[in-house]
Design a protein around this motif. Structure first.
Motif, PDB file in Angstrom:
ATOM      1  N   ALA A  70       0.750  -1.216   0.172  1.00 58.95           N
ATOM      2  CA  ALA A  70      -0.033  -0.115   0.069  1.00 58.95           C
ATOM      3  C   ALA A  70       0.843   1.192   0.201  1.00 58.95           C
ATOM      4  N   ALA A  71       2.002   1.138   0.206  1.00 60.60           N
ATOM      5  CA  ALA A  71       3.108   2.238   0.401  1.00 60.60           C
ATOM      6  C   ALA A  71       3.607   2.509  -0.790  1.00 60.60           C
ATOM      7  N   ILE A  72       3.533   1.835  -1.952  1.00 64.84           N
ATOM      8  CA  ILE A  72       4.312   1.933  -3.054  1.00 64.84           C
ATOM      9  C   ILE A  72       3.932   3.177  -3.641  1.00 64.84           C
ATOM     10  N   ASN A  73       4.866   4.084  -4.297  1.00 70.96           N
ATOM     11  CA  ASN A  73       4.553   5.389  -4.709  1.00 70.96           C
ATOM     12  C   ASN A  73       5.150   5.699  -6.114  1.00 70.96           C
ATOM     13  N   ARG A  74       5.792   4.561  -6.959  1.00 74.41           N
ATOM     14  CA  ARG A  74       6.070   4.692  -8.179  1.00 74.41           C
ATOM     15  C   ARG A  74       6.002   3.316  -9.050  1.00 74.41           C
ATOM     16  N   VAL A  75       5.525   3.106 -10.174  1.00 71.83           N
ATOM     17  CA  VAL A  75       5.625   1.959 -10.918  1.00 71.83           C
ATOM     18  C   VAL A  75       5.790   2.498 -12.553  1.00 71.83           C
ATOM     19  N   TRP A  76       6.883   2.780 -13.139  1.00 70.96           N
ATOM     20  CA  TRP A  76       6.992   3.405 -14.002  1.00 70.96           C
ATOM     21  C   TRP A  76       7.697   2.726 -15.429  1.00 70.96           C
ATOM     22  N   ALA A  77       7.125   3.266 -16.481  1.00 69.11           N
ATOM     23  CA  ALA A  77       7.644   2.959 -17.772  1.00 69.11           C
ATOM     24  C   ALA A  77       7.997   1.624 -17.927  1.00 69.11           C
ATOM     25  N   PRO A  78       6.854   0.635 -18.076  1.00 66.92           N
ATOM     26  CA  PRO A  78       6.876  -0.767 -18.433  1.00 66.92           C
ATOM     27  C   PRO A  78       7.304  -0.977 -19.835  1.00 66.92           C
ATOM     28  N   GLN A  79       8.218  -2.071 -20.081  1.00 68.52           N
ATOM     29  CA  GLN A  79       8.412  -2.408 -21.519  1.00 68.52           C
ATOM     30  C   GLN A  79       8.293  -4.015 -21.449  1.00 68.52           C
ATOM     31  N   ILE A  80       8.238  -4.612 -22.698  1.00 68.34           N
ATOM     32  CA  ILE A  80       8.149  -5.611 -23.106  1.00 68.34           C
ATOM     33  C   ILE A  80       9.153  -6.777 -23.720  1.00 68.34           C
ATOM     34  N   MET A  81       9.450  -7.781 -23.421  1.00 66.04           N
ATOM     35  CA  MET A  81      10.278  -8.694 -24.154  1.00 66.04           C
ATOM     36  C   MET A  81       9.829 -10.037 -24.236  1.00 66.04           C
ATOM     37  N   PHE A  94       8.415 -11.012 -20.570  1.00 66.56           N
ATOM     38  CA  PHE A  94       9.169 -10.606 -19.656  1.00 66.56           C
ATOM     39  C   PHE A  94       8.630  -8.865 -19.660  1.00 66.56           C
ATOM     40  N   ILE A  95       8.230  -8.407 -18.632  1.00 69.72           N
ATOM     41  CA  ILE A  95       7.661  -7.004 -18.173  1.00 69.72           C
ATOM     42  C   ILE A  95       8.607  -6.477 -17.397  1.00 69.72           C
ATOM     43  N   TYR A  96       9.523  -5.365 -17.959  1.00 70.83           N
ATOM     44  CA  TYR A  96      10.395  -4.739 -17.044  1.00 70.83           C
ATOM     45  C   TYR A  96      10.058  -3.467 -16.762  1.00 70.83           C
ATOM     46  N   TYR A  97      10.274  -2.870 -15.565  1.00 69.61           N
ATOM     47  CA  TYR A  97       9.881  -1.496 -15.090  1.00 69.61           C
ATOM     48  C   TYR A  97      10.726  -1.048 -13.859  1.00 69.61           C
ATOM     49  N   SER A  98      10.617   0.070 -13.519  1.00 69.34           N
ATOM     50  CA  SER A  98      11.026   0.736 -12.225  1.00 69.34           C
ATOM     51  C   SER A  98       9.879   0.514 -11.453  1.00 69.34           C
ATOM     52  N   MET A  99      10.431   0.592  -9.934  1.00 71.33           N
ATOM     53  CA  MET A  99       9.553   0.615  -8.884  1.00 71.33           C
ATOM     54  C   MET A  99      10.164   1.392  -7.687  1.00 71.33           C
ATOM     55  N   TRP A 100       9.438   2.041  -6.810  1.00 69.41           N
ATOM     56  CA  TRP A 100       9.869   2.707  -5.769  1.00 69.41           C
ATOM     57  C   TRP A 100       8.956   2.681  -4.567  1.00 69.41           C
ATOM     58  N   ASN A 101       9.339   2.179  -3.395  1.00 64.49           N
ATOM     59  CA  ASN A 101       8.382   2.206  -2.219  1.00 64.49           C
ATOM     60  C   ASN A 101       9.269   3.010  -1.251  1.00 64.49           C
ATOM     61  N   ARG A 102       8.688   4.220  -1.007  1.00 65.83           N
ATOM     62  CA  ARG A 102       9.727   5.129   0.094  1.00 65.83           C
ATOM     63  C   ARG A 102       9.636   4.421   1.375  1.00 65.83           C
ATOM     64  N   ASP A 103       8.894   3.836   1.777  1.00 65.53           N
ATOM     65  CA  ASP A 103       9.012   3.289   3.050  1.00 65.53           C
ATOM     66  C   ASP A 103      10.110   1.925   3.195  1.00 65.53           C
ATOM     67  N   GLU A 104      10.487   1.438   2.104  1.00 65.72           N
ATOM     68  CA  GLU A 104      11.157   0.224   2.202  1.00 65.72           C
ATOM     69  C   GLU A 104      12.316   0.164   1.266  1.00 65.72           C
ATOM     70  N   GLU A 105      12.559   1.386   0.383  1.00 58.29           N
ATOM     71  CA  GLU A 105      13.785   1.210  -0.360  1.00 58.29           C
ATOM     72  C   GLU A 105      14.317   2.936  -0.546  1.00 58.29           C
ATOM     73  N   LYS A 106      15.342   3.273  -0.919  1.00 55.35           N
ATOM     74  CA  LYS A 106      15.952   4.356  -0.998  1.00 55.35           C
ATOM     75  C   LYS A 106      15.648   5.157  -2.335  1.00 55.35           C
ATOM     76  N   TYR A 107      15.463   4.383  -3.259  1.00 57.07           N
ATOM     77  CA  TYR A 107      15.429   4.897  -4.734  1.00 57.07           C
ATOM     78  C   TYR A 107      14.709   4.073  -5.763  1.00 57.07           C
ATOM     79  N   ASP A 108      14.601   4.484  -6.740  1.00 57.88           N
ATOM     80  CA  ASP A 108      13.787   3.628  -8.133  1.00 57.88           C
ATOM     81  C   ASP A 108      14.709   2.653  -8.361  1.00 57.88           C
ATOM     82  N   GLY A 115      22.888   0.742  -6.781  1.00 63.98           N
ATOM     83  CA  GLY A 115      23.251   1.625  -5.767  1.00 63.98           C
ATOM     84  C   GLY A 115      22.988   3.020  -6.038  1.00 63.98           C
ATOM     85  N   TYR A 116      22.057   3.116  -7.183  1.00 58.06           N
ATOM     86  CA  TYR A 116      21.268   4.282  -7.132  1.00 58.06           C
ATOM     87  C   TYR A 116      20.077   4.243  -8.093  1.00 58.06           C
ATOM     88  N   ALA A 117      19.470   5.292  -8.135  1.00 59.95           N
ATOM     89  CA  ALA A 117      18.079   5.253  -9.064  1.00 59.95           C
ATOM     90  C   ALA A 117      18.413   5.054 -10.403  1.00 59.95           C
TER      91      ALA A 117
END
Length: 678
Positions: free
Chosen positions: A158-169, A185-199, A223-225
């Protein structure tokens, strides 16, 4: 027996070799054109289409409007972004994934931050026009996935705040729990502010129905977004290549490789990346190959500028050695998107769909064009002898401007025009040029004195990339080549620093009676003519090709005089671009850019440019005419033939039509922007 064993071994070796060399990844088909499926960068944004024949020059479909109802597709926020499109693995249909996100409505939606979002959309189509969809809202947790009992990457979804730019392979090696092979294979970036530091980059698998999605797994963490990954299989080195935006260390668009889709992925290559934009920020990479080519085209959005720039550059067959950046052509407000090669049947089907929409929404032509048919680069003069106006356009409609004849039109009121026929044909009337008859200009001169004085008409024209001069006793011709050679050849001394001898404009200074010929693509030259009008007295180089960017100059100069001032006008950009437009400068001199003893500056106001609401594009290469005996002024120019030519991509610049609109001035003598009319 031995012979049979050898044959069997050869067959096995051939089978192994074919398997090793098979093309992996998404199904590719089509060599007729290209579809750019992208986010339109307006307000809430939406998913739009553009078509191209060559992969670089495009035209919008549906006038750039959304290709489907976002509120039906994007069930979370009612808007789609970052569209990625591909074929199904068997080539029978099409798939798309989008970010479900409405940036413009973040306050109304009660989001913590403007760029927060919570899910993605999976879409399927049989024809690229009608789409079915399923939305995945990641805040609902593991229940939305096909394997809810698997180990989860988050404790609190419920704390997720980003699910960005999916692509398909397509991954033919993936094995489902029931033993079935193959998955998306669907790949994308995610960020959950409560549980990780960056995308970070994650992946899931979708089944062949494209309605089931597995729980996300971490793809890598450097080690970075990291966001906006684009993965492709390269046969050249039998590896997966990923281009991605990294925001840590040295930010930018980098590439990494892996032997397997799910990794491990190596660190980004640090000495070979997209670095054309300097400190400007870029994202949204999408790579594709032109049909029949080994090199790659890399698309990305440079979003620091206003307006943003969607860029295309080239990379070699190893997706290295990035080079030759350029803006995409013909797309209104392009943003993050992807590319799909098309067959002719697919291209024509999409175009017909768009044409039907366009006919239902487009305003018809009324006053313009003023002459029928395909013409461009109009010149207009007023004949004192005949008390009539004469128009001299370029005959258009040939690819690469490969026409050969010049024609003339006459009018008594600048409204109704009569065709006077062919006045000069390079194919039969010129020894030194046979084709590429371009951009003429003309002038009426009274030659001689007293009772022997006679009107003569001098016609300056381009043939095969050089400027010639023809003469006639009548403004409607026929004209004869006066010299039997170019007046201004490609090796003219004024071109030693670059430029091309095209686009002449002849002007008689009312204050001195001297006549000048202005000309040049890139370089702008003012050549003073001798009294015979067919030879040059001296050249004045107003600026060289190296200085053209300072003046936003490309070609098509036109000079006129009003209220003691000289107005220099010209066309900016390429005539095949929708952004072809007219700029100007006011000078105290006909031979230099000077104002009050200082260098004259280009006026900020643009005289004439595209009008998207009316679907008027490519407005430029003009003439300006003063209605005899008045202070009424008109601009005569060409535009892309409406509506057909705008769909021809780069070839729109070979299919143009001539228009006329009023030209006005403010109290200070500045030209007011012209509103191109239908």
């Amino acid at each position: 027996m031995r012979r049979n064993i050898i044959l069997l071994l050869l067959v096995l070796l051939a089978t192994v070799n074919v398997t090793a060399q098979r093309h992996r990844g998404n199904f590719q088909k089509g060599d007729y054109g290209y579809l750019f499926c992208h986010m339109n960068d307006r307000g809430r944004a939406w998913t739009a289409y553009a078509l191209s024949r060559d992969g670089f020059h495009y035209h919008d479909l549906l006038n750039g409007d959304s290709i489907f109802s976002d509120c039906e597709v994007a069930e979370i926020e009612g808007a789609t972004r970052d569209a990625y499109i591909c074929r199904t693995h068997d080539g029978s249909g099409y798939l798309m994934v989008t970010t479900d996100m409405n940036v413009a409505a973040f306050k109304q939606l009660g989001k913590v931050a403007e760029w927060d979002n919570y899910g993605i959309n999976l879409l399927h189509s049989d024809d690229l026009i009608h789409w079915s969809s399923k939305t995945f809202d990641y805040r609902k947790g593991v229940a939305i996935f096909s394997n809810p009992d698997a180990e989860s990457v988050y404790k609190n979804w419920a704390a997720i705040n980003r699910v960005w730019a999916p692509q398909i392979m397509w991954d033919e090696d993936y094995v489902w729990p029931d033993g079935k092979k193959g998955g998306y294979f669907i790949y994308y970036s995610m960020w959950n502010r409560d549980e990780e530091k960056y995308d970070r980059m994650y992946y899931s698998y979708a089944d062949e129905t494209f309605t089931q999605l597995t729980q996300p797994r971490l793809l890598f963490d450097w080690g970075y977004a990291t966001i906006d990954a684009d993965i492709n299989w390269l046969d050249t080195d039998q590896q997966w290549h990923m281009m991605i935006k990294k925001e840590g260390g040295q930010p930018g668009l980098f590439t990494a490789t892996s032997k397997e889709l799910a990794g491990p992925w190596g660190e980004p290559v640090s000495d070979d990346y997209v670095n054309f934009e300097g400190k400007k920020k870029c994202e949204g990479v999408s790579a594709f190959q032109l049909a029949g080519h080994d090199d790659w085209v890399i698309g990305y959005i440079e979003y620091s500028s206003r307006p943003r720039n969607y860029r295309l550059c080239l990379a070699d067959k190893y997706m290295r050695n990035f080079r030759s950046p350029r803006n995409i052509e013909g797309v209104d407000r392009p943003q993050h998107g992807s590319f799909l090669r098309l067959t002719k049947e697919e291209y024509d089907r999409l175009q017909a769909w768009s044409d039907g929409y366009e006919l239902a929404t487009m305003l018809p032509n009324r006053k313009n064009p003023v002459i029928g048919g395909l013409y461009a680069d109009p010149e207009v003069i007023y004949s004192e002898r005949d008390r009539k106006y004469y128009m001299y356009p370029t005959t258009d409609g040939c690819e690469n401007w490969d026409n050969h004849d010049f024609r003339c039109y006459s009018s008594s009121d600048l409204k109704e025009w009569k065709q006077e026929g062919v006045i000069l044909d390079l194919a039969t009337d010129c020894k030194w040029a046979k084709r590429k008859a371009w951009a003429p200009c003309a002038i009426e001169r009274k030659m001689g004195k007293g009772k022997k004085a006679r009107y003569k008409y001098f016609y300056y024209f381009v043939g095969d990339g050089q400027i010639g001069v023809a003469v006639s006793d009548n403004p409607n011709g026929p004209f004869r080549d006066a010299l039997g050679r170019p007046l201004i050849a490609k090796d003219h001394p004024a071109l030693k620093n670059g430029g091309a001898p095209i686009d002449p404009d002849v002007f008689q200074d009312p204050q001195t009676g001297k006549c000048y010929l202005y000309w040049g693509n890139g370089t702008l030259v003012c050549s003073e003519l001798n009294d015979d009008m067919v030879s040059i007295k001296q050249d004045n180089i107003i600026f060289t090709r190296k200085e053209k960017a300072r003046y936003n100059y490309n070609e098509g100069p036109y000079v006129f005089f009003r209220n003691g001032k000289y107005y220099f006008t010209w066309s900016e950009n390429d005539t095949r671009s929708k952004n072809y437009r007219v700029r100007y400068l006011i000078s105290d001199s006909p031979t230099a850019f000077v104002r009050n003893g200082q260098p004259a500056q280009v006026e900020k106001g643009i005289v004439l440019q595209r009008d998207d609401a009316k679907q008027i594009y490519g407005t430029g290469h003009h003439a300006i005419i003063n209605k005899a005996g008045t202070d009424e002024w008109y601009i005569v120019y060409h535009r892309f033939q409406r509506p057909r030519a705008a769909k021809l991509d780069w070839s729109a610049g070979y299919n143009r039509e001539v228009c006329i609109d009023p030209l006005s001035f403010d109290g200070e003598g500045r030209i007011l922007p012209v509103k191109p009319s239908l």
